[in-house]
Design an enzyme around this catalytic site. Structure first.
Site, PDB file in Angstrom:
ATOM      1  N   LYS A   1      33.378  63.158  70.745  1.00 51.70           N
ATOM      2  CA  LYS A   1      34.645  62.960  71.463  1.00 51.70           C
ATOM      3  C   LYS A   1      34.785  64.000  72.564  1.00 51.70           C
ATOM      4  O   LYS A   1      34.725  65.207  72.306  1.00 51.70           O
ATOM      5  CB  LYS A   1      35.810  63.071  70.468  1.00 51.70           C
ATOM      6  CG  LYS A   1      37.206  63.048  71.108  1.00 51.70           C
ATOM      7  CD  LYS A   1      38.317  63.090  70.045  1.00 51.70           C
ATOM      8  CE  LYS A   1      39.705  63.189  70.673  1.00 51.70           C
ATOM      9  NZ  LYS A   1      40.782  63.269  69.655  1.00 51.70           N
TER      10      LYS A   1
ATOM     11  N   ASP B   1      44.249  66.647  75.610  1.00 46.28           N
ATOM     12  CA  ASP B   1      45.003  65.587  74.927  1.00 46.28           C
ATOM     13  C   ASP B   1      46.491  65.916  74.932  1.00 46.28           C
ATOM     14  O   ASP B   1      46.973  66.698  74.112  1.00 46.28           O
ATOM     15  CB  ASP B   1      44.490  65.440  73.487  1.00 46.28           C
ATOM     16  CG  ASP B   1      45.173  64.302  72.746  1.00 46.28           C
ATOM     17  OD1 ASP B   1      45.901  63.515  73.392  1.00 46.28           O
ATOM     18  OD2 ASP B   1      44.969  64.208  71.514  1.00 46.28           O
TER      19      ASP B   1
ATOM     20  N   LYS C   1      52.763  64.482  72.955  1.00 49.13           N
ATOM     21  CA  LYS C   1      52.809  65.453  71.868  1.00 49.13           C
ATOM     22  C   LYS C   1      53.951  66.435  72.093  1.00 49.13           C
ATOM     23  O   LYS C   1      54.302  66.717  73.236  1.00 49.13           O
ATOM     24  CB  LYS C   1      51.497  66.264  71.851  1.00 49.13           C
ATOM     25  CG  LYS C   1      50.292  65.521  71.346  1.00 49.13           C
ATOM     26  CD  LYS C   1      49.080  66.437  71.313  1.00 49.13           C
ATOM     27  CE  LYS C   1      47.847  65.717  70.817  1.00 49.13           C
ATOM     28  NZ  LYS C   1      47.934  65.278  69.420  1.00 49.13           N
TER      29      LYS C   1
ATOM     30  N   ASP D   1      39.931  69.521  72.487  1.00 46.93           N
ATOM     31  CA  ASP D   1      39.742  68.155  72.001  1.00 46.93           C
ATOM     32  C   ASP D   1      38.424  67.531  72.488  1.00 46.93           C
ATOM     33  O   ASP D   1      38.141  66.383  72.188  1.00 46.93           O
ATOM     34  CB  ASP D   1      40.947  67.294  72.400  1.00 46.93           C
ATOM     35  CG  ASP D   1      41.292  66.230  71.375  1.00 46.93           C
ATOM     36  OD1 ASP D   1      40.861  66.359  70.217  1.00 46.93           O
ATOM     37  OD2 ASP D   1      41.987  65.257  71.744  1.00 46.93           O
TER      38      ASP D   1
ATOM     39  N   ASP E   1      48.500  58.499  71.472  1.00 50.35           N
ATOM     40  CA  ASP E   1      47.946  59.768  70.997  1.00 50.35           C
ATOM     41  C   ASP E   1      46.758  59.546  70.042  1.00 50.35           C
ATOM     42  O   ASP E   1      46.042  60.487  69.717  1.00 50.35           O
ATOM     43  CB  ASP E   1      49.042  60.590  70.311  1.00 50.35           C
ATOM     44  CG  ASP E   1      48.673  62.068  70.193  1.00 50.35           C
ATOM     45  OD1 ASP E   1      47.677  62.475  70.821  1.00 50.35           O
ATOM     46  OD2 ASP E   1      49.382  62.794  69.479  1.00 50.35           O
TER      47      ASP E   1
ATOM     48  N   GLU F   1      43.919  58.468  70.709  1.00 53.05           N
ATOM     49  CA  GLU F   1      43.036  58.108  71.822  1.00 53.05           C
ATOM     50  C   GLU F   1      41.560  58.358  71.521  1.00 53.05           C
ATOM     51  O   GLU F   1      40.689  57.737  72.124  1.00 53.05           O
ATOM     52  CB  GLU F   1      43.436  58.900  73.083  1.00 53.05           C
ATOM     53  CG  GLU F   1      42.855  60.323  73.213  1.00 53.05           C
ATOM     54  CD  GLU F   1      43.288  61.277  72.103  1.00 53.05           C
ATOM     55  OE1 GLU F   1      44.305  60.997  71.439  1.00 53.05           O
ATOM     56  OE2 GLU F   1      42.601  62.295  71.877  1.00 53.05           O
TER      57      GLU F   1
ATOM     58  N   ARG G   1      39.692  57.646  68.953  1.00 54.00           N
ATOM     59  CA  ARG G   1      39.014  56.452  68.426  1.00 54.00           C
ATOM     60  C   ARG G   1      38.804  55.410  69.523  1.00 54.00           C
ATOM     61  O   ARG G   1      37.849  54.643  69.478  1.00 54.00           O
ATOM     62  CB  ARG G   1      39.827  55.898  67.246  1.00 54.00           C
ATOM     63  CG  ARG G   1      41.215  55.473  67.620  1.00 54.00           C
ATOM     64  CD  ARG G   1      42.162  55.372  66.422  1.00 54.00           C
ATOM     65  NE  ARG G   1      42.598  56.682  65.933  1.00 54.00           N
ATOM     66  CZ  ARG G   1      43.386  56.859  64.875  1.00 54.00           C
ATOM     67  NH1 ARG G   1      43.825  55.803  64.194  1.00 54.00           N
ATOM     68  NH2 ARG G   1      43.740  58.072  64.493  1.00 54.00           N
TER      69      ARG G   1
HETATM   70  N1  BES Z   1      43.250  65.351  68.993  1.00 47.78           N
HETATM   71  C1  BES Z   1      44.175  64.843  68.062  1.00 47.78           C
HETATM   72  C2  BES Z   1      43.890  65.297  66.633  1.00 47.78           C
HETATM   73  C3  BES Z   1      44.057  66.767  66.356  1.00 47.78           C
HETATM   74  C4  BES Z   1      45.263  67.257  65.916  1.00 47.78           C
HETATM   75  C5  BES Z   1      42.988  67.625  66.469  1.00 47.78           C
HETATM   76  C6  BES Z   1      45.393  68.599  65.625  1.00 47.78           C
HETATM   77  C7  BES Z   1      43.113  68.972  66.167  1.00 47.78           C
HETATM   78  C8  BES Z   1      44.327  69.461  65.749  1.00 47.78           C
HETATM   79  C9  BES Z   1      44.162  63.319  68.071  1.00 47.78           C
HETATM   80  O1  BES Z   1      43.903  62.728  69.292  1.00 47.78           O
HETATM   81  C10 BES Z   1      45.520  62.863  67.656  1.00 47.78           C
HETATM   82  O2  BES Z   1      46.445  63.094  68.379  1.00 47.78           O
HETATM   83  N2  BES Z   1      45.584  62.205  66.511  1.00 47.78           N
HETATM   84  C11 BES Z   1      46.824  61.717  66.008  1.00 47.78           C
HETATM   85  C12 BES Z   1      46.592  60.329  65.476  1.00 47.78           C
HETATM   86  C13 BES Z   1      47.871  59.614  65.101  1.00 47.78           C
HETATM   87  C14 BES Z   1      48.694  59.317  66.334  1.00 47.78           C
HETATM   88  C15 BES Z   1      47.510  58.354  64.381  1.00 47.78           C
HETATM   89  C16 BES Z   1      47.268  62.657  64.894  1.00 47.78           C
HETATM   90  O3  BES Z   1      46.427  63.121  64.139  1.00 47.78           O
HETATM   91  O4  BES Z   1      48.458  62.930  64.827  1.00 47.78           O
HETATM   92 ZN    ZN Z   2      42.783  63.830  70.599  1.00 51.96          ZN
HETATM   93 MN    MN Z   3      45.646  62.471  70.451  1.00 51.37          MN
END
Ligand code: BES
Ligand code: ZN
Ligand code: MN
Length: 509
Positions: free
Chosen positions: A262, A267, A274, A285, A344, A346, A348
């Protein structure tokens, strides 16, 4: 930093400090005892006085101004019974950080006795740990507050097999440098690490290592049908890049291992913005992508007999007038339609197309790494990365290769229930599956883009960076999963340097 094999007796070695190991509850024997005698029994005295208990990372520092080695740093390694070779990386890292902070430039590290089962692996860990130990976060400071002065590390390995030691040192140097490359890419803030910068870094790796590189721009990604990847890039002023590095170490074979990472260079969450707290960490990220590029640099240096491709979809995730909106439906390269519930989620979306593209390029086995879900940090904390797979044998292969590296992976299930949670009423898939098992519903989404190709997904959200400094490692990016990637490549190539099962032979390369 220069890590090299030294010859001769430790007692005669000229340097700024000599580093020696101690095991918990043991009085020094052999070379360490001889050294202790040369410094008036100071180590034994410190142990007798209870100054250190022998826990990993405890130190005794002794001045020896009349000796050629000038100073002695004894570092405790914990219990001998629970010793694992990767702890030598920590041992060397502690030495470099402790002495480097005290402005010493030339140090010598003694290998513990009775560990000569696999000198190549031991030397590799020392080199990797010394180089990784020298990494600091103060990249942007004019006068760095924390500087590690060590320039030369001599490995004192007695009469162990020098060919094996040299092979191990070379491997550890390549790995340590790759780990630090991944960390440098990751720590660089998003204004200096756009998709274009990341592609340029991959370009430099390709040039230096003789790898082929192809960078797909937006037009080519569109022509390939990467609607899912491009939907994430839609809100950004920075052009997206899909980076492909190719290493052909076994031209006669049609087998091809794909490392996919990734590469979200920042992000924000997009329209599903966020909250501000700790959002600055989202420069990390792209850690999975950085690890792919860095691992490919080590593979280029090590030249294993295997074909490997590295695929890194790189883009920012930004809100804006052109950004993808919740409810929008996009189409991935394999024709599957995706309802974007939350912009968010993103990672995947970009990995979906990258996985399809890896298969188009002939991948017969896939491992991907991503800072994919906050849920992974809730499940495993910072202690381990999650591993999810569609193939038990391939998962075992990965876990066995990764185990001796010191990076920790914990397998989690890929039940159909998680795929069910990702079904959309209006499209083939939706990009979120609700609160339960967020790491596993994300993995189930990815699984829809690999078909039957053996695949392991690594969620490194809790392990790619840390806000805790240790005696052997700076805060910030850790380099995870570079060590596991390189160990996996070597394992599949049939030339592992460290064996999970405790076997002691090293395949000739
Ligand atoms: N990059 C984030 C995941 C993340 C969060 C990495 C904290 C490191 C520390 C990812 O893109 C994300 O925002 N995931 C969301 C998914 C949700 C919206 C289903 C998450 O984990 O909240
Ligand atoms: Zn992310
Ligand atoms: Mn995200």
């Amino acid at each position: 930093m220069h890590v090299r094999l030294a010859a001769g007796a430790p007692l005669q070695h000229s340097c700024d400090a000599l580093v020696v190991p101690l095991f918990r509850g043991e009085t020094p024997t052999g070379e360490v005892a001889a050294l202790d005698a040369a410094v008036g029994g100071a180590i034994a005295a410190a142990l007798a006085a209870g100054a250190i208990a022998g826990k990993l990372g405890e130190t005794v520092y002794i001045a020896a101004p009349t000796q050629p080695f000038r100073r002695v740093l004894a570092i405790a390694l914990g219990e001998r019974a629970s010793f694992e070779p990767y702890l030598l990386a920590r041992y060397a890292g502690i030495a470099v950080r402790y002495l480097g902070r005290r402005n010493l430039k030339h140090i010598a590290v003694l290998l513990p006795d009775a560990l000569d089962a696999n000198p190549a692996a031991d030397a590799s860990f020392v080199a990797e740990g010394a180089i990784a130990g020298a990494f600091e976060t103060s990249v942007y400071q004019k006068q760095p507050e924390k500087r590690i002065a060590v320039e030369v590390v001599d490995l004192l390995a007695g009469d162990r097999d020098r060919a094996a030691l040299t092979r191990g040192l070379d491997r550890g140097i390549a790995l340590g440098e790759a780990v630090n490359l991944a960390r440098t890419l990751a720590i660089t803030p998003a204004n200096d690490m756009t998709p274009t910068h990341l592609a340029a870094a991959a370009e430099r790796v390709a040039q230096a290592g003789g790898l082929s590189i192809d960078v797909l721009d937006e037009a080519r990604a569109r022509a390939e049908g990467m609607g899912s990847f491009l939907s994430v890039a839609a809100g950004s002023a920075q052009p997206p890049k899909l980076i492909v590095l190719t290493y052909t170490g076994d031209p006669a074979s049609s087998e091809r291992l794909a490392l996919v990472g990734k590469g979200i260079t920042f992000d924000t969450g997009g329209i599903s913005l966020k909250p501000p707290e700790r959002m600055e960490e989202m420069k990390y990220d792209m850690s999975g992508g950085a690890a792919v590029i860095a691992a490919m640099s080590a593979v280029a240096a090590l030249k294993p007999k295997i074909n490997v491709i590295g695929v890194v979809p790189a883009t920012e995730n930004m809100p804006g007038g052109k950004a993808t909106k919740p409810g929008d439906i996009v189409t991935a390269m394999n024709g599957k339609t995706i309802e974007v519930i939350n912009t968010d989620a993103e990672g995947r979306l970009i990995l979906a197309d990258a996985l399809c593209y890896a298969r188009k390029l002939g991948a017969t086995r896939i491992v991907d790494a991503a800072t994919l879900t906050g849920a992974c940090v809730i499940a495993l904390g910072h202690a381990a990365s999650a591993a999810v797979s569609n193939d038990d044998a391939w998962a075992e292969r990965f876990l066995n290769a990764a185990k001796p590296t010191g990076e920790r992976y914990w397998r989690m299930p890929a039940y159909d229930d998680y795929a069910t949670a990702m079904k959309s009423d209006i499209a083939d898939l939706k990009n979120t599956g609700g609160r339960p098992a967020g790491t596993l519903t994300a993995a189930a989404f990815l699984k829809a883009f690999v078909d039957d190709t053996p695949w392991v997904h690594l969620d490194v959200a809790g392990t790619a960076y840390t806000d805790t400094e240790t005696a052997w490692q700076a805060k910030g990016p850790t380099g995870t999963p570079v060590r596991a990637f390189v160990a996996l490549v070597e394992s599949v190539a049939g030339s592992p340097i460290v064996h999970a099962n405790g076997a002691t032979t090293v395949a000739a390369s």
